[in-house]
Scaffold this motif. Structure first.
Motif, PDB file in Angstrom:
ATOM      1  N   PRO A   1      -6.744   6.862   6.225  1.00 51.52           N
ATOM      2  CA  PRO A   1      -6.108   5.784   4.836  1.00 51.52           C
ATOM      3  C   PRO A   1      -6.299   4.668   5.330  1.00 51.52           C
ATOM      4  O   PRO A   1      -7.212   4.313   6.200  1.00 51.52           O
ATOM      5  N   VAL A   2      -6.804   3.435   3.773  1.00 53.59           N
ATOM      6  CA  VAL A   2      -6.439   2.337   4.051  1.00 53.59           C
ATOM      7  C   VAL A   2      -5.487   2.026   5.142  1.00 53.59           C
ATOM      8  O   VAL A   2      -3.973   1.496   4.728  1.00 53.59           O
ATOM      9  N   SER A   3      -5.146   0.569   6.211  1.00 51.71           N
ATOM     10  CA  SER A   3      -4.564  -0.221   6.180  1.00 51.71           C
ATOM     11  C   SER A   3      -4.270  -1.624   5.977  1.00 51.71           C
ATOM     12  O   SER A   3      -5.055  -2.458   5.385  1.00 51.71           O
ATOM     13  N   ALA A   4      -3.135  -1.692   6.365  1.00 52.88           N
ATOM     14  CA  ALA A   4      -3.177  -3.607   5.424  1.00 52.88           C
ATOM     15  C   ALA A   4      -4.276  -4.961   6.320  1.00 52.88           C
ATOM     16  O   ALA A   4      -4.794  -5.368   5.851  1.00 52.88           O
ATOM     17  N   SER A   5      -4.780  -4.097   7.287  1.00 55.25           N
ATOM     18  CA  SER A   5      -5.776  -4.805   8.622  1.00 55.25           C
ATOM     19  C   SER A   5      -7.081  -4.772   7.406  1.00 55.25           C
ATOM     20  O   SER A   5      -8.277  -5.880   7.915  1.00 55.25           O
ATOM     21  N   ASP A   6      -6.900  -4.080   6.980  1.00 63.69           N
ATOM     22  CA  ASP A   6      -8.401  -3.526   5.920  1.00 63.69           C
ATOM     23  C   ASP A   6      -8.744  -4.257   5.177  1.00 63.69           C
ATOM     24  O   ASP A   6     -10.501  -4.624   4.370  1.00 63.69           O
ATOM     25  N   LEU A   7      -7.902  -5.437   4.636  1.00 63.15           N
ATOM     26  CA  LEU A   7      -7.705  -5.844   3.225  1.00 63.15           C
ATOM     27  C   LEU A   7      -7.184  -8.076   3.528  1.00 63.15           C
ATOM     28  O   LEU A   7      -6.734  -7.886   4.687  1.00 63.15           O
TER      29      LEU A   7
ATOM     30  N   VAL B   1       0.126  -5.755 -11.179  1.00 64.39           N
ATOM     31  CA  VAL B   1      -1.726  -5.328 -10.917  1.00 64.39           C
ATOM     32  C   VAL B   1      -1.534  -3.898 -10.115  1.00 64.39           C
ATOM     33  O   VAL B   1      -0.913  -4.053  -9.106  1.00 64.39           O
ATOM     34  N   SER B   2      -2.172  -2.502 -10.336  1.00 64.21           N
ATOM     35  CA  SER B   2      -1.874  -1.828  -9.175  1.00 64.21           C
ATOM     36  C   SER B   2      -3.822  -1.259  -9.402  1.00 64.21           C
ATOM     37  O   SER B   2      -3.913  -0.753 -10.693  1.00 64.21           O
ATOM     38  N   GLY B   3      -3.833  -0.335  -8.342  1.00 67.87           N
ATOM     39  CA  GLY B   3      -4.890   1.271  -8.454  1.00 67.87           C
ATOM     40  C   GLY B   3      -4.992   1.736  -7.471  1.00 67.87           C
ATOM     41  O   GLY B   3      -4.728   0.519  -6.198  1.00 67.87           O
ATOM     42  N   VAL B   4      -5.899   2.605  -7.170  1.00 68.79           N
ATOM     43  CA  VAL B   4      -6.361   3.359  -6.004  1.00 68.79           C
ATOM     44  C   VAL B   4      -7.308   2.717  -5.682  1.00 68.79           C
ATOM     45  O   VAL B   4      -8.306   1.983  -6.161  1.00 68.79           O
ATOM     46  N   ILE B   5      -7.447   2.131  -4.132  1.00 69.64           N
ATOM     47  CA  ILE B   5      -8.474   1.202  -3.409  1.00 69.64           C
ATOM     48  C   ILE B   5      -9.081   1.862  -2.809  1.00 69.64           C
ATOM     49  O   ILE B   5      -9.770   1.819  -1.731  1.00 69.64           O
ATOM     50  N   SER B   6      -8.831   3.115  -2.140  1.00 67.42           N
ATOM     51  CA  SER B   6      -9.758   4.144  -1.760  1.00 67.42           C
ATOM     52  C   SER B   6      -8.979   6.065  -1.825  1.00 67.42           C
ATOM     53  O   SER B   6      -7.918   5.976  -1.774  1.00 67.42           O
TER      54      SER B   6
ATOM     55  N   VAL C   1     -13.093  -6.627   4.363  1.00 66.56           N
ATOM     56  CA  VAL C   1     -12.678  -6.810   5.769  1.00 66.56           C
ATOM     57  C   VAL C   1     -14.003  -6.624   6.829  1.00 66.56           C
ATOM     58  O   VAL C   1     -14.588  -7.004   7.430  1.00 66.56           O
ATOM     59  N   ALA C   2     -13.515  -5.523   6.500  1.00 67.46           N
ATOM     60  CA  ALA C   2     -14.976  -4.165   6.772  1.00 67.46           C
ATOM     61  C   ALA C   2     -16.664  -4.778   6.688  1.00 67.46           C
ATOM     62  O   ALA C   2     -17.607  -5.245   7.362  1.00 67.46           O
ATOM     63  N   THR C   3     -16.707  -5.329   5.257  1.00 68.24           N
ATOM     64  CA  THR C   3     -18.023  -5.006   4.221  1.00 68.24           C
ATOM     65  C   THR C   3     -18.036  -6.538   3.304  1.00 68.24           C
ATOM     66  O   THR C   3     -19.328  -6.921   3.817  1.00 68.24           O
ATOM     67  N   GLY C   4     -17.459  -7.178   3.804  1.00 69.02           N
ATOM     68  CA  GLY C   4     -17.098  -8.595   3.280  1.00 69.02           C
ATOM     69  C   GLY C   4     -17.451  -8.582   1.617  1.00 69.02           C
ATOM     70  O   GLY C   4     -17.558  -9.917   1.366  1.00 69.02           O
ATOM     71  N   LEU C   5     -17.970  -7.529   0.597  1.00 71.84           N
ATOM     72  CA  LEU C   5     -17.407  -7.431  -0.653  1.00 71.84           C
ATOM     73  C   LEU C   5     -15.793  -7.949  -1.479  1.00 71.84           C
ATOM     74  O   LEU C   5     -14.773  -7.526  -0.991  1.00 71.84           O
TER      75      LEU C   5
ATOM     76  N   LEU D   1       0.465  -1.500   0.376  1.00 73.55           N
ATOM     77  CA  LEU D   1      -0.069   0.026  -0.323  1.00 73.55           C
ATOM     78  C   LEU D   1       0.884   1.148   0.118  1.00 73.55           C
ATOM     79  O   LEU D   1       1.767   1.492   1.191  1.00 73.55           O
ATOM     80  N   LYS D   2       0.480   1.900  -1.246  1.00 81.98           N
ATOM     81  CA  LYS D   2       0.983   3.698  -1.220  1.00 81.98           C
ATOM     82  C   LYS D   2       0.183   4.882  -0.757  1.00 81.98           C
ATOM     83  O   LYS D   2      -1.043   4.790  -0.997  1.00 81.98           O
ATOM     84  N   VAL D   3       0.179   4.994   0.616  1.00 84.91           N
ATOM     85  CA  VAL D   3      -0.417   6.153   1.196  1.00 84.91           C
ATOM     86  C   VAL D   3      -0.199   7.307   1.283  1.00 84.91           C
ATOM     87  O   VAL D   3       0.545   7.823   1.861  1.00 84.91           O
ATOM     88  N   ASP D   4      -0.354   8.515   0.346  1.00 77.56           N
ATOM     89  CA  ASP D   4      -0.351  10.092   0.958  1.00 77.56           C
ATOM     90  C   ASP D   4      -2.003  10.800   0.551  1.00 77.56           C
ATOM     91  O   ASP D   4      -2.541  10.627   1.813  1.00 77.56           O
ATOM     92  N   ASN D   5      -2.499  10.826  -0.084  1.00 75.81           N
ATOM     93  CA  ASN D   5      -3.717  11.825  -0.282  1.00 75.81           C
ATOM     94  C   ASN D   5      -5.048  10.591  -0.364  1.00 75.81           C
ATOM     95  O   ASN D   5      -6.165  11.136   0.166  1.00 75.81           O
ATOM     96  N   TRP D   6      -4.144   9.181  -1.213  1.00 74.11           N
ATOM     97  CA  TRP D   6      -5.044   8.577  -1.759  1.00 74.11           C
ATOM     98  C   TRP D   6      -4.370   7.167  -1.042  1.00 74.11           C
ATOM     99  O   TRP D   6      -3.702   7.145  -1.077  1.00 74.11           O
ATOM    100  N   SER D   7      -5.128   5.288  -1.576  1.00 72.77           N
ATOM    101  CA  SER D   7      -4.927   4.692  -1.122  1.00 72.77           C
ATOM    102  C   SER D   7      -4.032   4.266  -1.913  1.00 72.77           C
ATOM    103  O   SER D   7      -5.073   3.524  -3.088  1.00 72.77           O
ATOM    104  N   ARG D   8      -3.507   3.676  -2.453  1.00 73.11           N
ATOM    105  CA  ARG D   8      -3.322   2.417  -4.033  1.00 73.11           C
ATOM    106  C   ARG D   8      -2.178   1.579  -3.202  1.00 73.11           C
ATOM    107  O   ARG D   8      -1.243   1.252  -2.952  1.00 73.11           O
TER     108      ARG D   8
END
Length: 278
Positions: free
Chosen positions: A110-116, A100-105, A73-77, A31-38
């Protein structure tokens, strides 16, 4: 905010990979976290054509696709991202590197590793995005109807699982999402030969050639106005001239469709899923 890099664990579906000849030598997610989470994923793999014993796709056309499964992890989606496509010739020259990559939030938090939860897997066919998409929240589910659109699928047995909903990361930017996962099992050899013979006269006695289904999904409003049609072409088939040529396992496939609700000429209410002859 300065850039922050966080490693994310990634699991391997080793059975699915091995069924299709893949071996994962290294898999890392970050995860790269700045203004967004990638989220970015890097792989090192090898492919053994001899281990790919049950094939549903011509290897000269492409290998079975590698797919990243991303679970909130939060929604199960669950969402999916593909690592692209390779043919057999491009996989014989040693180790293979894919990413592969993309903005995840796009959110402020910020998104944390435990969220995924991340998993690398493989299917016999996959029509999924080529980049990682933002985590979503379901705003409302959509009704699902299933209809068979082809009488030419009687040599196959299907198990279908469909999720359909309107979702968004931002409530003002909704998307229609439809995920179709399928398992297709072949009939016995004699049935495959019988069905092949009933369709044409271009095969010798004892030969079979059966195309596996493609998928069509219609998105409709409550008046049955057609808002959007999704289509996935799987390019899967089985052929042979003896019982030994019938695959010993089922074919597995996944299709993941999305469309911005702003692009639709109405309010989506339901989806109709059809298996159509390949």
């Amino acid at each position: 905010m300065p850039n922050k890099f966080v490693d994310v664990p990634i699991g391997l579906d080793e059975v699915a990979l091995a069924h299709r000849g893949w071996s994962c030598l290294d898999a890392r997610a970050r995860l790269k976290v700045d203004n967004w989470s990638r989220l970015s994923v890097s792989l090192e793999l090898s492919h053994d054509a001899e281990a790919w014993t049950n094939r549903f796709i011509d290897p000269d056309f492409m290998l079975s696709p590698l797919v990243l499964e991303v679970t909130s992890v939060a929604t199960g989606l669950i969402s999916y991202a593909s690592f692209g496509f390779r043919d057999a010739a491009s996989a014989v020259a040693g180790d293979i590197h894919e990413a592969v990559s993309g903005v995840i939030s796009y959110g402020d938090d910020p998104v944390s590793a435990s969220d995924l939860r991340l998993k690398l897997t493989s299917f016999d066919a996959a029509d999924v995005p080529l980049s990682i998409r933002p985590l979503q929240t379901v705003r409302r589910p959509l009704k699902v109807q299933f209809r068979s659109a082809s009488a030419g699928l009687d040599a196959l047995d299907h198990e279908i699982d469909v999720d359909a909903y309107v979702s968004s990361e931002d409530p003002d930017d909704e998307e229609v999402t439809v995920c179709v996962r399928g398992v297709t099992t072949m009939a016995a050899y004699r049935k495959l030969v019988e069905v092949t013979a009933s369709r044409d006269e271009g095969h010798e006695d004892g030969e079979f050639e059966i195309r596996l289904p493609n998928v069509q999904v219609d998105v409709l409003d409550e008046t049955d106005f057609l808002l959007k049609r999704f289509e996935a072409t799987h390019y899967m088939e089985v052929s042979g001239a003896s019982a030994d040529d019938v695959p010993k396992r089922a074919a597995e496939w996944v299709d993941f469709f999305t469309e911005s609700a702003d692009e639709l000429a109405g309010e989506p209410s339901k989806v109709v899923v059809r298996l159509v002859q390949g």
